[in-house]
Design an enzyme around this catalytic site. Structure first.
Site, PDB file in Angstrom:
ATOM      1  CB  CYS A 117     155.455 -15.161  40.786  1.00  0.00           C
ATOM      2  SG  CYS A 117     153.882 -15.707  41.500  1.00  0.00           S
ATOM      3  CG  ASP A 147     162.592 -29.910  38.061  1.00  0.00           C
ATOM      4  OD1 ASP A 147     161.614 -29.858  38.836  1.00  0.00           O
ATOM      5  OD2 ASP A 147     163.782 -29.788  38.447  1.00  0.00           O
ATOM      6  CG  HIS A 185     155.216 -27.198  41.590  1.00  0.00           C
ATOM      7  ND1 HIS A 185     155.323 -26.398  42.705  1.00  0.00           N
ATOM      8  CD2 HIS A 185     156.038 -28.260  41.811  1.00  0.00           C
ATOM      9  CE1 HIS A 185     156.170 -26.950  43.561  1.00  0.00           C
ATOM     10  NE2 HIS A 185     156.609 -28.094  43.059  1.00  0.00           N
TER      11      HIS A 185
END
Ligand code: AMP
Ligand code: ZN
Length: 119
Positions: A6, A29, A99
């Site tokens: 978030c 990533d 995710h």
């Protein structure tokens, strides 16, 4: 809310974005496990696959559409890629904001089941 992803969505933690629309964000990533390793997340906080509600299904479908587009943009659509969702303790889910990992750019190892670290 104290959620890493978030914070990435709101921009208080930086990320290397590769795709963004009103509902979905894709970023690299920080610890890549393959030459191409990005994370596809909804901007809406959903803790894991277990928390997906019926009203979220269009969003989950769109994440797949975005995966297809991003794979093309990053040049792995033809060489191939893997889409992974970790859900819950046994999967090793570390970030509790749903995710998909999209991995590619090299021959990927076989999917494993029980690993030494989990056994
Ligand atoms: P999972 O184990 O499925 O919850 O995956 C969480 C992933 O988030 C891991 O692959 C981490 O390397 C990645 N990650 C953690 N922090 C960040 C960050 N600040 N930016 C990008 N990726 C991150
Ligand atoms: Zn979140």
């Amino acid at each position: 809310m104290d959620c890493l992803f978030c914070k990435i969505v709101e921009g208080s933690i930086p990320s290397q974005k590769v795709f963004e629309n009103e509902r979905i964000l894709v970023f690299r990533d920080i610890q890549p496990a393959a030459p191409v390793h990005v994370l596809i997340i909804p901007k809406k906080h959903i803790a894991s696959m277990n928390e997906v509600q019926e009203e979220d299904l269009p969003l989950i479908a769109e994440m797949h559409q975005v995966a297809q587009q991003v794979a093309k943009d990053l040049g792995v659509n033809e060489s191939g890629y893997r889409l992974i969702n970790n859900c819950g303790p046994d999967s090793g889910q570390a970030v509790h904001h749903i995710h998909y990992h999209l991995l590619g750019g090299a021959k990927l190892g076989a999917l494993t089941g029980i690993s030494d670290s989990h056994a």
